[in-house]
Design an enzyme around this catalytic site. Structure first.
Site, PDB file in Angstrom:
ATOM      1  N   ASP A  98     -43.822 -43.503 -72.951  1.00 54.35           N
ATOM      2  CA  ASP A  98     -43.535 -42.399 -72.029  1.00 54.35           C
ATOM      3  C   ASP A  98     -44.845 -42.063 -71.315  1.00 54.35           C
ATOM      4  OD1 ASP A  98     -42.653 -39.950 -70.982  1.00 54.35           O
ATOM      5  OD2 ASP A  98     -42.178 -39.051 -72.913  1.00 54.35           O
ATOM      6  N   HIS A 158     -44.796 -35.089 -78.031  1.00 57.47           N
ATOM      7  CA  HIS A 158     -43.779 -35.355 -79.050  1.00 57.47           C
ATOM      8  C   HIS A 158     -43.998 -36.717 -79.683  1.00 57.47           C
ATOM      9  CE1 HIS A 158     -42.009 -37.825 -75.807  1.00 57.47           C
ATOM     10  NE2 HIS A 158     -42.488 -36.864 -75.034  1.00 57.47           N
ATOM     11  N   GLU A 191     -48.780 -34.704 -73.505  1.00 49.32           N
ATOM     12  CA  GLU A 191     -48.489 -34.391 -72.100  1.00 49.32           C
ATOM     13  C   GLU A 191     -48.804 -32.942 -71.721  1.00 49.32           C
ATOM     14  OE1 GLU A 191     -44.302 -34.643 -70.992  1.00 49.32           O
ATOM     15  OE2 GLU A 191     -43.790 -35.084 -73.071  1.00 49.32           O
TER      16      GLU A 191
HETATM   17 MN    MN Z   1     -42.569 -38.087 -70.035  1.00 50.27          MN
HETATM   18 MN    MN Z   2     -42.817 -37.051 -72.940  1.00 52.18          MN
END
Ligand code: MN
Ligand code: MN
Length: 300
Positions: A98, A158, A191
Protein backbone atom coordinates in the site's frame (compact mmCIF):
# COMPACT_ATOMS: atom_id res chain seq x y z
CA UNK A 1 8.68 -14.87 11.93
CA UNK A 2 5.10 -14.72 10.70
CA UNK A 3 6.03 -15.04 7.00
CA UNK A 4 8.31 -17.59 5.33
CA UNK A 5 10.81 -16.81 2.57
CA UNK A 6 8.38 -17.50 -0.26
CA UNK A 7 5.72 -15.25 1.25
CA UNK A 8 8.23 -12.44 1.74
CA UNK A 9 9.25 -12.71 -1.93
CA UNK A 10 5.57 -12.19 -2.87
CA UNK A 11 5.42 -9.11 -0.63
CA UNK A 12 8.63 -7.83 -2.28
CA UNK A 13 7.28 -8.38 -5.80
CA UNK A 14 4.01 -6.69 -4.80
CA UNK A 15 6.01 -3.73 -3.46
CA UNK A 16 8.19 -3.47 -6.57
CA UNK A 17 5.16 -3.33 -8.88
CA UNK A 18 3.60 -0.69 -6.64
CA UNK A 19 6.77 1.42 -6.40
CA UNK A 20 7.18 1.51 -10.18
CA UNK A 21 3.50 2.39 -10.60
CA UNK A 22 3.70 5.23 -8.05
CA UNK A 23 6.78 6.73 -9.68
CA UNK A 24 5.09 6.68 -13.11
CA UNK A 25 1.93 8.22 -11.63
CA UNK A 26 3.82 11.16 -10.04
CA UNK A 27 4.38 12.71 -13.45
CA UNK A 28 0.94 11.77 -14.78
CA UNK A 29 -1.45 13.68 -12.49
CA UNK A 30 -2.30 17.17 -13.84
CA UNK A 31 -4.87 19.87 -13.18
CA UNK A 32 -8.13 19.59 -15.17
CA UNK A 33 -7.57 15.89 -15.89
CA UNK A 34 -10.53 13.50 -15.52
CA UNK A 35 -10.24 11.69 -12.17
CA UNK A 36 -11.33 8.44 -13.81
CA UNK A 37 -8.32 8.68 -16.15
CA UNK A 38 -6.00 8.81 -13.12
CA UNK A 39 -7.73 5.76 -11.55
CA UNK A 40 -7.65 3.73 -14.74
CA UNK A 41 -4.05 4.68 -15.55
CA UNK A 42 -2.81 3.50 -12.12
CA UNK A 43 -4.88 0.31 -12.13
CA UNK A 44 -3.79 -0.43 -15.73
CA UNK A 45 -0.09 0.04 -14.86
CA UNK A 46 -0.44 -2.36 -11.91
CA UNK A 47 -2.04 -5.02 -14.13
CA UNK A 48 0.49 -4.50 -16.95
CA UNK A 49 3.31 -5.18 -14.48
CA UNK A 50 1.74 -8.49 -13.40
CA UNK A 51 0.01 -7.40 -10.18
CA UNK A 52 -3.61 -6.91 -9.25
CA UNK A 53 -4.92 -3.74 -7.61
CA UNK A 54 -5.45 -4.57 -3.91
CA UNK A 55 -8.11 -1.83 -3.84
CA UNK A 56 -9.38 0.81 -6.29
CA UNK A 57 -7.00 3.72 -6.95
CA UNK A 58 -8.05 6.43 -4.47
CA UNK A 59 -7.92 10.01 -5.80
CA UNK A 60 -8.90 12.18 -2.85
CA UNK A 61 -8.96 15.93 -3.36
CA UNK A 62 -8.44 18.86 -0.93
CA UNK A 63 -10.54 18.28 2.26
CA UNK A 64 -11.36 14.73 1.18
CA UNK A 65 -8.61 12.80 2.96
CA UNK A 66 -9.28 9.31 1.58
CA UNK A 67 -11.65 6.75 0.03
CA UNK A 68 -12.71 8.47 -3.21
CA UNK A 69 -12.45 6.51 -6.43
CA UNK A 70 -14.29 7.27 -9.64
CA UNK A 71 -17.78 5.79 -9.94
CA UNK A 72 -18.73 4.46 -13.42
CA UNK A 73 -18.72 7.25 -16.00
CA UNK A 74 -17.27 9.81 -13.56
CA UNK A 75 -17.05 13.24 -15.22
CA UNK A 76 -15.31 14.96 -12.27
CA UNK A 77 -11.95 16.57 -12.95
CA UNK A 78 -8.88 17.47 -10.85
CA UNK A 79 -9.63 21.08 -9.83
CA UNK A 80 -7.10 23.84 -10.50
CA UNK A 81 -4.80 24.67 -7.56
CA UNK A 82 -5.96 21.54 -5.70
CA UNK A 83 -4.13 19.07 -3.44
CA UNK A 84 -4.55 15.49 -4.64
CA UNK A 85 -3.77 12.28 -2.73
CA UNK A 86 -3.20 9.26 -4.97
CA UNK A 87 -3.35 6.08 -2.86
CA UNK A 88 -2.73 2.73 -4.56
CA UNK A 89 -2.28 -0.91 -3.56
CA UNK A 90 -1.10 -4.15 -5.15
CA UNK A 91 -1.69 -7.77 -4.27
CA UNK A 92 0.39 -10.69 -5.52
CA UNK A 93 -1.27 -13.97 -4.52
CA UNK A 94 -3.05 -11.92 -1.85
CA UNK A 95 0.11 -10.31 -0.39
CA UNK A 96 -0.80 -6.65 -0.07
CA UNK A 97 1.38 -3.52 -0.30
CA UNK A 98 0.00 0.00 0.00
CA UNK A 99 1.52 3.38 -0.95
CA UNK A 100 0.43 6.98 -1.53
CA UNK A 101 1.76 10.34 -2.67
CA UNK A 102 0.39 13.87 -2.84
CA UNK A 103 0.38 15.96 -6.01
CA UNK A 104 -0.39 19.56 -5.12
CA UNK A 105 -0.96 22.47 -7.49
CA UNK A 106 -0.54 25.18 -4.82
CA UNK A 107 2.41 26.22 -2.60
CA UNK A 108 0.72 25.53 0.75
CA UNK A 109 -0.30 22.06 -0.41
CA UNK A 110 3.25 21.33 -1.55
CA UNK A 111 4.54 22.32 1.92
CA UNK A 112 1.98 19.99 3.53
CA UNK A 113 3.02 17.18 1.17
CA UNK A 114 6.67 17.76 2.09
CA UNK A 115 5.77 17.60 5.81
CA UNK A 116 3.94 14.28 5.23
CA UNK A 117 6.96 12.87 3.35
CA UNK A 118 9.35 14.04 6.08
CA UNK A 119 7.17 12.51 8.83
CA UNK A 120 7.08 9.23 6.89
CA UNK A 121 10.87 9.32 6.42
CA UNK A 122 11.39 9.98 10.14
CA UNK A 123 9.12 7.06 11.09
CA UNK A 124 10.92 4.74 8.64
CA UNK A 125 14.37 5.76 9.93
CA UNK A 126 13.37 5.08 13.53
CA UNK A 127 10.97 2.12 13.46
CA UNK A 128 12.20 -1.32 14.57
CA UNK A 129 10.90 -4.48 16.20
CA UNK A 130 9.53 -4.06 19.74
CA UNK A 131 9.12 -0.28 19.40
CA UNK A 132 5.98 1.04 21.10
CA UNK A 133 3.33 2.17 18.59
CA UNK A 134 2.66 5.35 20.57
CA UNK A 135 6.29 6.37 20.19
CA UNK A 136 6.09 6.19 16.38
CA UNK A 137 2.95 8.30 16.53
CA UNK A 138 4.88 10.86 18.61
CA UNK A 139 7.70 11.04 16.04
CA UNK A 140 5.18 11.58 13.23
CA UNK A 141 3.24 14.21 15.19
CA UNK A 142 6.37 16.15 16.20
CA UNK A 143 7.77 16.18 12.66
CA UNK A 144 4.50 17.53 11.27
CA UNK A 145 4.13 20.17 14.02
CA UNK A 146 7.75 21.29 13.62
CA UNK A 147 6.87 22.10 10.00
CA UNK A 148 3.96 24.26 11.19
CA UNK A 149 1.15 21.82 10.35
CA UNK A 150 -1.16 19.38 12.15
CA UNK A 151 -1.59 15.59 11.84
CA UNK A 152 -5.00 14.00 11.28
CA UNK A 153 -5.49 12.25 14.63
CA UNK A 154 -8.06 9.63 13.63
CA UNK A 155 -6.40 8.24 10.51
CA UNK A 156 -3.68 5.64 11.07
CA UNK A 157 -1.28 3.28 9.40
CA UNK A 158 -1.99 -0.42 9.74
CA UNK A 159 -0.57 -3.93 9.62
CA UNK A 160 -1.24 -5.70 6.31
CA UNK A 161 -1.58 -9.41 5.56
CA UNK A 162 -2.72 -11.90 2.97
CA UNK A 163 -5.95 -10.58 1.43
CA UNK A 164 -6.02 -8.13 4.34
CA UNK A 165 -5.43 -4.39 4.08
CA UNK A 166 -6.10 -3.74 7.76
CA UNK A 167 -4.71 -6.77 9.57
CA UNK A 168 -5.53 -5.64 13.11
CA UNK A 169 -2.80 -3.27 14.35
CA UNK A 170 -3.00 0.51 13.84
CA UNK A 171 0.05 2.82 13.65
CA UNK A 172 -1.03 6.18 15.08
CA UNK A 173 -0.09 9.55 13.59
CA UNK A 174 -0.11 11.24 17.02
CA UNK A 175 1.64 10.46 20.32
CA UNK A 176 -0.21 8.02 22.55
CA UNK A 177 0.46 5.94 25.64
CA UNK A 178 -0.20 2.73 23.67
CA UNK A 179 2.21 0.07 24.91
CA UNK A 180 1.43 -2.25 22.01
CA UNK A 181 4.64 -2.95 20.14
CA UNK A 182 5.68 -3.24 16.50
CA UNK A 183 6.48 -6.87 15.78
CA UNK A 184 9.61 -8.05 13.95
CA UNK A 185 8.73 -9.88 10.72
CA UNK A 186 5.32 -8.20 10.39
CA UNK A 187 4.43 -5.89 7.49
CA UNK A 188 2.93 -2.46 8.14
CA UNK A 189 1.77 0.52 6.11
CA UNK A 190 2.84 3.85 7.66
CA UNK A 191 0.80 6.83 6.43
CA UNK A 192 0.98 10.31 7.96
CA UNK A 193 -1.85 12.69 7.01
CA UNK A 194 -1.18 16.44 7.32
CA UNK A 195 -3.57 19.39 7.48
CA UNK A 196 -3.40 23.09 8.32
CA UNK A 197 -2.59 24.22 11.90
CA UNK A 198 -6.02 25.85 12.35
CA UNK A 199 -7.91 22.77 11.12
CA UNK A 200 -9.78 20.49 13.54
CA UNK A 201 -7.38 17.74 12.50
CA UNK A 202 -9.70 14.76 12.30
CA UNK A 203 -11.94 13.28 9.63
CA UNK A 204 -15.65 12.48 9.56
CA UNK A 205 -17.56 10.23 7.19
CA UNK A 206 -18.74 12.16 4.13
CA UNK A 207 -21.95 11.52 2.19
CA UNK A 208 -20.39 9.71 -0.77
CA UNK A 209 -19.60 5.99 -1.11
CA UNK A 210 -17.46 4.87 -4.07
CA UNK A 211 -15.51 1.90 -2.61
CA UNK A 212 -17.12 -1.38 -1.51
CA UNK A 213 -16.28 -4.81 -0.21
CA UNK A 214 -17.90 -8.20 0.26
CA UNK A 215 -19.63 -8.48 3.62
CA UNK A 216 -21.34 -11.84 3.46
CA UNK A 217 -21.90 -14.19 0.54
CA UNK A 218 -25.59 -14.57 1.29
CA UNK A 219 -28.48 -15.52 -0.98
CA UNK A 220 -29.80 -12.72 -3.16
CA UNK A 221 -32.95 -12.83 -5.27
CA UNK A 222 -32.25 -11.86 -8.86
CA UNK A 223 -30.02 -13.88 -11.18
CA UNK A 224 -28.07 -10.74 -12.08
CA UNK A 225 -27.30 -10.01 -8.40
CA UNK A 226 -26.26 -13.66 -7.91
CA UNK A 227 -23.89 -13.43 -10.87
CA UNK A 228 -22.42 -10.14 -9.67
CA UNK A 229 -21.89 -11.51 -6.15
CA UNK A 230 -20.15 -14.61 -7.53
CA UNK A 231 -17.84 -12.35 -9.54
CA UNK A 232 -16.99 -10.32 -6.43
CA UNK A 233 -16.29 -13.43 -4.33
CA UNK A 234 -14.08 -14.98 -7.00
CA UNK A 235 -12.14 -11.90 -8.05
CA UNK A 236 -11.85 -9.63 -5.01
CA UNK A 237 -12.59 -11.93 -2.05
CA UNK A 238 -12.58 -9.62 0.98
CA UNK A 239 -10.56 -6.86 -0.70
CA UNK A 240 -12.18 -3.52 -1.62
CA UNK A 241 -13.48 -2.93 -5.16
CA UNK A 242 -15.03 -0.17 -7.27
CA UNK A 243 -18.38 -0.36 -9.03
CA UNK A 244 -16.41 0.39 -12.24
CA UNK A 245 -14.79 -3.03 -11.92
CA UNK A 246 -18.19 -4.75 -12.27
CA UNK A 247 -19.10 -3.21 -15.63
CA UNK A 248 -19.93 -5.98 -18.11
CA UNK A 249 -20.42 -8.71 -15.49
CA UNK A 250 -24.18 -8.61 -16.14
CA UNK A 251 -26.05 -7.05 -19.09
CA UNK A 252 -25.82 -3.24 -18.94
CA UNK A 253 -29.56 -2.75 -18.40
CA UNK A 254 -29.47 -5.02 -15.30
CA UNK A 255 -26.29 -3.57 -13.74
CA UNK A 256 -27.84 -0.80 -11.64
CA UNK A 257 -30.60 -2.91 -10.07
CA UNK A 258 -28.25 -5.83 -9.36
CA UNK A 259 -25.68 -3.60 -7.68
CA UNK A 260 -28.43 -1.89 -5.64
CA UNK A 261 -29.76 -5.28 -4.54
CA UNK A 262 -26.32 -6.39 -3.29
CA UNK A 263 -25.96 -3.21 -1.25
CA UNK A 264 -29.54 -3.24 0.13
CA UNK A 265 -29.27 -6.91 1.14
CA UNK A 266 -25.94 -6.19 2.94
CA UNK A 267 -24.08 -8.73 0.82
CA UNK A 268 -21.64 -5.85 0.23
CA UNK A 269 -20.76 -2.80 2.32
CA UNK A 270 -19.42 0.63 1.39
CA UNK A 271 -16.65 2.84 2.76
CA UNK A 272 -17.76 6.48 3.01
CA UNK A 273 -15.26 9.13 1.92
CA UNK A 274 -13.32 10.69 4.81
CA UNK A 275 -13.62 14.48 4.98
CA UNK A 276 -11.54 16.76 7.23
CA UNK A 277 -13.98 17.99 9.89
CA UNK A 278 -13.26 21.71 9.27
CA UNK A 279 -13.05 21.22 5.47
CA UNK A 280 -9.33 22.07 5.42
CA UNK A 281 -7.03 20.49 2.80
CA UNK A 282 -5.14 17.29 3.59
CA UNK A 283 -1.85 15.82 2.29
CA UNK A 284 -0.63 12.23 2.72
CA UNK A 285 2.44 10.05 2.20
CA UNK A 286 2.60 6.27 2.62
CA UNK A 287 4.97 3.30 2.39
CA UNK A 288 4.68 -0.37 3.31
CA UNK A 289 7.59 -1.74 5.38
CA UNK A 290 8.80 -5.11 6.68
CA UNK A 291 9.94 -4.77 10.30
CA UNK A 292 13.40 -6.01 11.24
CA UNK A 293 14.91 -6.30 14.70
CA UNK A 294 17.02 -3.17 14.18
CA UNK A 295 15.09 -1.29 11.53
CA UNK A 296 12.87 -1.94 8.54
CA UNK A 297 12.93 -2.80 4.84
CA UNK A 298 10.84 -0.44 2.71
CA UNK A 299 8.84 -2.66 0.34
CA UNK A 300 7.39 0.19 -1.74
MN1 MN B 1 -3.06 3.57 1.19
MN1 MN C 1 -2.91 2.32 4.01
Amino acid sequence: MPYDKEELEKFRLSGKILRETREEMRGFVKESMLIIDVCEKAEGLIRSKGGKPAFPCNVSINEVAAHYTSPPGDTARIPEASTVKVDIGVQVDGYVTDTAFTASFNAEGRSMANAAELALKTAIENIHGDMALGKIGGLIENTIKNRGFKPISNLTGHSVGRYLIHAGTSIPNVASVSLTKVRTGEVYAIEPFVTLPDAIGRVDDGPQITIYRLLKAKSVKSDAAKKMLKHIETNFRTLPFAERWLIGVVPAEQHKAAFKELFASKAIMGYPVFVEASKKPVAQAEHTVLIKENGCEVLT
